[in-house]
Write an enzyme that holds these catalytic residues in place. Structure first.
Site, PDB file in Angstrom:
ATOM      1  N   SER B  54       0.630  -1.185  -0.003  1.00 15.93           N
ATOM      2  CA  SER B  54       0.177   0.257  -0.139  1.00 15.93           C
ATOM      3  C   SER B  54       0.698   1.013  -0.131  1.00 15.93           C
ATOM      4  O   SER B  54       1.872   1.113   0.671  1.00 15.93           O
ATOM      5  CB  SER B  54      -1.059  -0.081   1.362  1.00 15.93           C
ATOM      6  N   GLU B  55       0.485   2.263  -0.694  1.00 13.40           N
ATOM      7  CA  GLU B  55       1.355   3.513  -0.959  1.00 13.40           C
ATOM      8  C   GLU B  55       1.801   4.160   0.303  1.00 13.40           C
ATOM      9  O   GLU B  55       2.859   4.840   0.441  1.00 13.40           O
ATOM     10  CB  GLU B  55       0.639   4.574  -1.737  1.00 13.40           C
TER      11      GLU B  55
END
Lengths: 232, 219, 232, 219
Positions: B54-55
């Site tokens: 996830s970013e």
């Protein structure tokens, strides 16, 4: 004795000047220095450039205007540099009405520009954004057959950071996805101000586990802020 | 528009997510974008180890938490509460995008507004004049991941094609998409153009072509 | 099930090709992947470019020729990229005799070039080396009134890394100053091979304490190498 | 050459290190180079908190360990075993030089072969033709630290000056040095040239100038 703890929000915010660029950490309310942002609203500096991942949510009728939206509403923000400018947010309305500028940046480029500032790298090439609106007006050069865009470091006059725990040297650790922009913004702020949930004695944070060494930190304020809340 | 009357049933959001999940092998490092891509995680069998990124600096993201077991300090890129699997870890945002830009992800699954036959992707804005702009991490993911798959409805709500000879919306990245999953078909973007990998039952090649601006070929 | 552990040095070294660029971590013997370097000597690949902080010490009479010195002595190294080429070392002698090339790089530039490779940044500007021999033949551009040199990312076909502990996903932690080049070389290697002192079950390394996530790691070999020794 | 016969006593290595240490205030982040600079650490009083950085990723480095208390996993940039103080931490090499290059160190103390009156430093090679080259971290430290102090013998072993109008050896960095500590004097590099801060007892200004190629002025 080195002691970076300050005793009040006013002391934490002391000396932030009009026209400052302020780096503001957090992602989805987690790891966001809400108390410091409230302090900045109180402190009064204006003409600010605010750098943060998302410039607020769509404002719902009757909902209190808080945080970045409040700072924008007060007319204190000259420009936002962000990856999300959401339709219906106070910030988007201010941009539409030409009361504020916005620079919309890919998230990885934003992160790398901030880290570059902290690392003394004035500019770098990245493949991100080549051939898109983001590359307009920027130098583009091929590396390994791929067009890459020249991007500039993005330093802050001030960085506002939230930590899980800190000691008097300003060493920091974060909790879970509360890490996000905090370590790199701490590096990139000329004046780095931290709010921390917990206070540790010097030596209590293990040398191998400290994420942000105190060299990047100027002031620490103890704010037992409670758990982050999800946007409703 | 009820395509069922025409002899085929388009996939729903869940069906599209499940179709994507089928193609992700064990051991891949994968980023799932906002929207339908996020649903893909629910369709990877738990015994198949796929490491989700996830970013905001998570590797090894797990499913949504059980009720009353939420960790308020752990959200995904869509600001939904998630969990972390044994073996998961956290990195800062610069390192998270070093992972993305540095080519370390085997796959990124993104939503799309439009995809062109050469792999150009438009997924963040419908006009260069838009004030509301949400680039987020999509541009980095599109250029950085080893493979970019797009999952989207085959046509717009008012029936216009999204798979085009050339994108009309502002680009996310050029020539980045290798595969498109829609509610009607799976298409590969190849040097020889768009190849149909499979379609929903009852949908003919000509029916699919009729809903696609770019020229299709049988795989 | 993801399992990056390999059972032997031969398996760890499998497929390293002639002409490869090999990143080799460690600083002052600490955090250096000695067993893997011995494995590379055994494995036979030649025409190598070796990237490491220091290209060996002055060779003393009667002292066994080991590690990088041995690889050079065997004629397997085409080029070293390093920050220290010490007079009297086997590497310096090979350079003097034109049997090997050397590129001498400032340590911070070396570290940043390696990190850039891992981060997908093909090139960056740095003030380091401007106005010195290091800048010869390179583009120089002023930023903020300071001349800065354009430097290129330095990826490895192979990275050799030493960890303190690892799990089957390839997550790594390091011990004390054994961290040094290991995390950035792990990022920058197309094939990253790790020797680890300790093996952990998945989940035993805390998510907040993992330094190198397994995404950067391809193979892990358990080598209980003992404590690093100081050069005599 | 015995300068004592001439009425003054040059400082030894320890004396030079102690003189530097006197000028380092509490709270500074400091990198100490190889050689005499490393000795400076021994002369900072333990109650004065100065945070020492080492290129290999240490902040808060402490003194040499007691015998039999060595940690073999902890060496400084000179490969000597050291300790870490409470509050110390470890970072990777890129972050270590982010600290250096990013201007986060208040001070770096380096050894020198030559310093020019404009602050140019030469400390890594005596000739562009040298094969043995040891740049290490010096170039990054010289451009990155807020202040660069050089500590070195005032003249070479054979009596030639090291403080010059212009360096003849290859540069480490241009215009980086702000202060020079020698066995004879402390000199500030100012926009108006080299200013003498202090000298060892019994050494006259003219005696010092005679040992210095660059023109000196009284502070």
């Amino acid at each position: 004795m080195i002691d970076k703890f300050v005793r009040s929000i006013a002391e934490a915010m002391n000396g932030i000047r009009d026209g400052s660029t302020v780096l503001m950490a957090g992602f989805g309310e987690v790891g966001a220095p809400h108390a410091l942002l409230d302090g900045l609203i109180e402190q009064g500096a204006t003409g600010l450039t605010i750098v943060l991942n998302a410039a607020g949510r769509a404002q719902k009728l009757g909902e209190p205007v808080q945080g970045i939206a409040r700072l924008v509403e007060l007319g204190r923000v000259r420009k936002v540099i962000t990856t999300f400018l959401r339709s219906g947010s106070v910030a988007a309305e201010a941009v539409k009405a030409a009361r504020m500028e916005a620079e919309i940046v890919p998230q990885g480029t934003l992160a790398e520009r901030i880290r570059a500032a902290g690392a003394g790298v004035p500019a770098f090439f990245t493949p991100t954004g080549a051939g898109t609106l983001v590359a307009e007006g920027k130098e583009v050069r091929d590396y390994g057959g791929r067009p890459c865009v020249l991007e500039l470091a993005l330093p802050g006059d001030v960085a506002l950071v939230e930590a899980w725990a800190a000691d008097r040297w300003g060493n920091l650790i974060y909790r879970d996805s509360g890490r996000n922009f905090n370590p790199i913004m701490a590096m990139a702020g000329r004046l780095t101000i931290v709010q921390t949930h917990h206070v540790c004695d010097l030596g209590q944070l293990a040398a191998n586990e400290i994420v942000t060494p105190g060299i990047f930190v100027d002031r620490v304020l103890h704010v037992a802020a409670g758990d982050p809340k999800l946007p409703r | 528009m009820s395509d069922t009357a025409q002899g085929f049933t388009p996939l729903g959001r869940t069906g599209m997510a499940a179709r994507v999940a089928r193609d992700i092998p064990e051991g891949w490092y994968v980023n799932l974008g906002i929207g339908i891509p996020t649903l893909v995680a629910d369709h990877v069998p738990p015994e198949r180890e796929v490491v989700l990124h996830s970013e905001n600096g998570i590797l090894g993201m797990g499913p949504a938490p059980a009720p009353h077991r939420e960790n308020p300090w752990l959200v995904n890129a869509s600001t939904q509460r998630v969990t972390i699997r044994p073996g998961g870890s956290y990195v800062d945002h610069a390192s998270s995008f070093a992972i993305v830009r540095g080519g370390h992800l085997d796959l990124c699954v993104l939503g799309g507004f439009q995809v062109a036959q050469n792999g150009d992707l438009a997924n963040w804005s419908q006009s260069a004049a838009d004030v509301g702009r949400q680039i987020g991490g999509a541009m980095d993911l599109a250029v950085g991941a080893q493979r970019v798959w797009v999952v989207m409805e085959h046509v717009t709500k008012d029936g216009r094609p999204r798979i085009l000879e050339r994108c009309t919306y502002p680009l996310t990245a050029a020539r980045c998409v290798s595969r498109i999953y829609t509610n009607l078909a799976v298409l590969d973007i190849t040097p020889d153009g768009l190849a149909v990998v499979d379609t929903v039952a009852g949908l003919s090649f000509d029916d699919l072509q009729a809903r696609t601006e770019a020229t299709l070929r049988k795989a």
